[in-house]
Design a protein around this motif. Sequence first.
Motif, PDB file in Angstrom:
ATOM      1  N   GLY A 197     -15.425  69.661  -9.628  1.00  0.00           N
ATOM      2  CA  GLY A 197     -15.822  69.618 -11.033  1.00  0.00           C
ATOM      3  C   GLY A 197     -15.854  68.215 -11.621  1.00  0.00           C
ATOM      4  N   LYS A 198     -15.570  67.194 -10.802  1.00  0.00           N
ATOM      5  CA  LYS A 198     -15.566  65.810 -11.278  1.00  0.00           C
ATOM      6  C   LYS A 198     -16.338  64.946 -10.285  1.00  0.00           C
ATOM      7  CE  LYS A 198     -10.880  66.453 -11.844  1.00  0.00           C
ATOM      8  NZ  LYS A 198      -9.535  65.942 -11.669  1.00  0.00           N
ATOM      9  N   PRO A 199     -16.956  63.860 -10.750  1.00  0.00           N
ATOM     10  CA  PRO A 199     -17.638  62.967  -9.816  1.00  0.00           C
ATOM     11  C   PRO A 199     -16.626  62.224  -8.939  1.00  0.00           C
ATOM     12  CG  PRO A 199     -17.826  62.118 -12.062  1.00  0.00           C
ATOM     13  CD  PRO A 199     -17.116  63.450 -12.135  1.00  0.00           C
ATOM     14  N   LEU A 200     -17.049  61.868  -7.756  1.00  0.00           N
ATOM     15  CA  LEU A 200     -16.228  61.069  -6.850  1.00  0.00           C
ATOM     16  C   LEU A 200     -16.815  59.667  -6.813  1.00  0.00           C
ATOM     17  CD1 LEU A 200     -14.005  60.764  -4.695  1.00  0.00           C
ATOM     18  CD2 LEU A 200     -15.720  61.464  -3.004  1.00  0.00           C
ATOM     19  N   VAL A 201     -15.991  58.651  -7.092  1.00  0.00           N
ATOM     20  CA  VAL A 201     -16.434  57.261  -7.089  1.00  0.00           C
ATOM     21  C   VAL A 201     -15.663  56.525  -6.005  1.00  0.00           C
ATOM     22  CG1 VAL A 201     -16.606  55.115  -8.411  1.00  0.00           C
ATOM     23  CG2 VAL A 201     -16.952  57.316  -9.554  1.00  0.00           C
ATOM     24  N   ILE A 202     -16.395  55.922  -5.073  1.00  0.00           N
ATOM     25  CA  ILE A 202     -15.809  55.087  -4.024  1.00  0.00           C
ATOM     26  C   ILE A 202     -16.505  53.741  -4.126  1.00  0.00           C
ATOM     27  CG2 ILE A 202     -15.447  54.784  -1.552  1.00  0.00           C
ATOM     28  CD1 ILE A 202     -15.861  57.852  -1.293  1.00  0.00           C
ATOM     29  N   GLN A 203     -15.748  52.670  -4.211  1.00  0.00           N
ATOM     30  CA  GLN A 203     -16.378  51.360  -4.327  1.00  0.00           C
ATOM     31  C   GLN A 203     -15.639  50.342  -3.479  1.00  0.00           C
ATOM     32  OE1 GLN A 203     -15.927  50.881  -8.626  1.00  0.00           O
ATOM     33  NE2 GLN A 203     -14.588  49.140  -8.252  1.00  0.00           N
ATOM     34  N   PHE A 204     -16.341  49.262  -3.147  1.00  0.00           N
ATOM     35  CA  PHE A 204     -15.737  48.174  -2.392  1.00  0.00           C
ATOM     36  C   PHE A 204     -16.490  46.887  -2.684  1.00  0.00           C
ATOM     37  CE2 PHE A 204     -19.303  49.031   0.196  1.00  0.00           C
ATOM     38  CZ  PHE A 204     -19.463  48.039   1.141  1.00  0.00           C
ATOM     39  N   THR A 205     -15.868  45.769  -2.367  1.00  0.00           N
ATOM     40  CA  THR A 205     -16.471  44.457  -2.558  1.00  0.00           C
ATOM     41  C   THR A 205     -16.424  43.709  -1.234  1.00  0.00           C
ATOM     42  OG1 THR A 205     -15.704  44.383  -4.839  1.00  0.00           O
ATOM     43  CG2 THR A 205     -16.313  42.286  -3.845  1.00  0.00           C
ATOM     44  N   VAL A 206     -17.520  43.068  -0.887  1.00  0.00           N
ATOM     45  CA  VAL A 206     -17.600  42.272   0.331  1.00  0.00           C
ATOM     46  C   VAL A 206     -18.093  40.889  -0.043  1.00  0.00           C
ATOM     47  CG1 VAL A 206     -18.716  41.999   2.570  1.00  0.00           C
ATOM     48  CG2 VAL A 206     -18.122  44.275   1.760  1.00  0.00           C
ATOM     49  N   LYS A 207     -17.439  39.871   0.497  1.00  0.00           N
ATOM     50  CA  LYS A 207     -17.891  38.503   0.291  1.00  0.00           C
ATOM     51  C   LYS A 207     -18.384  37.989   1.644  1.00  0.00           C
ATOM     52  CE  LYS A 207     -16.481  33.900  -1.126  1.00  0.00           C
ATOM     53  NZ  LYS A 207     -15.354  33.029  -1.480  1.00  0.00           N
ATOM     54  N   HIS A 208     -19.699  37.804   1.761  1.00  0.00           N
ATOM     55  CA  HIS A 208     -20.283  37.276   2.990  1.00  0.00           C
ATOM     56  C   HIS A 208     -20.260  35.755   2.912  1.00  0.00           C
ATOM     57  CE1 HIS A 208     -21.511  41.266   4.164  1.00  0.00           C
ATOM     58  NE2 HIS A 208     -22.077  41.435   2.978  1.00  0.00           N
ATOM     59  N   GLU A 209     -19.543  35.123   3.827  1.00  0.00           N
ATOM     60  CA  GLU A 209     -19.393  33.674   3.786  1.00  0.00           C
ATOM     61  C   GLU A 209     -20.301  32.954   4.767  1.00  0.00           C
ATOM     62  OE1 GLU A 209     -15.214  32.872   4.122  1.00  0.00           O
ATOM     63  OE2 GLU A 209     -14.837  33.610   2.109  1.00  0.00           O
ATOM     64  N   GLN A 210     -21.084  33.697   5.547  1.00  0.00           N
ATOM     65  CA  GLN A 210     -22.010  33.083   6.488  1.00  0.00           C
ATOM     66  C   GLN A 210     -23.435  33.347   6.038  1.00  0.00           C
ATOM     67  OE1 GLN A 210     -20.867  35.126  10.079  1.00  0.00           O
ATOM     68  NE2 GLN A 210     -19.875  33.293  10.872  1.00  0.00           N
ATOM     69  N   LYS A 211     -24.317  32.426   6.322  1.00  0.00           N
ATOM     70  CA  LYS A 211     -25.750  32.627   6.080  1.00  0.00           C
ATOM     71  C   LYS A 211     -26.317  33.248   7.339  1.00  0.00           C
ATOM     72  CE  LYS A 211     -26.742  30.203   2.209  1.00  0.00           C
ATOM     73  NZ  LYS A 211     -27.400  30.746   1.088  1.00  0.00           N
ATOM     74  N   ILE A 212     -26.398  34.585   7.377  1.00  0.00           N
ATOM     75  CA  ILE A 212     -26.940  35.271   8.538  1.00  0.00           C
ATOM     76  C   ILE A 212     -28.088  36.171   8.099  1.00  0.00           C
ATOM     77  CG2 ILE A 212     -24.834  35.167   9.936  1.00  0.00           C
ATOM     78  CD1 ILE A 212     -24.145  37.981   9.041  1.00  0.00           C
ATOM     79  N   ASP A 213     -29.011  36.415   9.009  1.00  0.00           N
ATOM     80  CA  ASP A 213     -30.182  37.236   8.693  1.00  0.00           C
ATOM     81  C   ASP A 213     -29.878  38.729   8.733  1.00  0.00           C
ATOM     82  OD1 ASP A 213     -31.785  34.989   8.385  1.00  0.00           O
ATOM     83  OD2 ASP A 213     -32.336  34.956  10.502  1.00  0.00           O
ATOM     84  N   CYS A 214     -28.931  39.123   9.550  1.00  0.00           N
ATOM     85  CA  CYS A 214     -28.632  40.535   9.729  1.00  0.00           C
ATOM     86  C   CYS A 214     -27.120  40.716   9.713  1.00  0.00           C
ATOM     87  CB  CYS A 214     -29.210  41.024  11.056  1.00  0.00           C
ATOM     88  SG  CYS A 214     -28.897  42.755  11.374  1.00  0.00           S
ATOM     89  N   GLY A 215     -26.652  41.624   8.937  1.00  0.00           N
ATOM     90  CA  GLY A 215     -25.205  41.859   8.876  1.00  0.00           C
ATOM     91  C   GLY A 215     -24.856  42.537   7.572  1.00  0.00           C
ATOM     92  N   GLY A 216     -23.612  42.866   7.414  1.00  0.00           N
ATOM     93  CA  GLY A 216     -23.189  43.509   6.189  1.00  0.00           C
ATOM     94  C   GLY A 216     -21.825  44.132   6.346  1.00  0.00           C
ATOM     95  N   GLY A 217     -21.460  44.891   5.355  1.00  0.00           N
ATOM     96  CA  GLY A 217     -20.192  45.601   5.370  1.00  0.00           C
ATOM     97  C   GLY A 217     -20.422  47.018   4.906  1.00  0.00           C
TER      98      GLY A 217
END
Length: 65
Positions: free
Chosen positions: A19-39
């Motif tokens: 009966g309530k929304p579910l909120v999941i959140q996160f923060t990622v700091k990418h410190e490299q300049k790469i073409d492909c990647g993520g979290g």
Amino acid sequence: QDARFYATSARFEPFSNEGKPLVIQFTVKHEQKIDCGGGYVKVFPADLNQAGMHGDSQYYVMFGT
């Protein structure tokens, strides 16, 4: 330097968001300049064997950047 792979797992107490929304959140700091990647975040079933977790482990929710 090449990109690296990291994983962490944390078990939490069962809950219900019925009966309530579910909120999941996160923060990622990418410190490299790469073409492909993520979290990303995956929410697994409660009976997951965390020591044996791998890319093909069953999950309920997955999202990321």
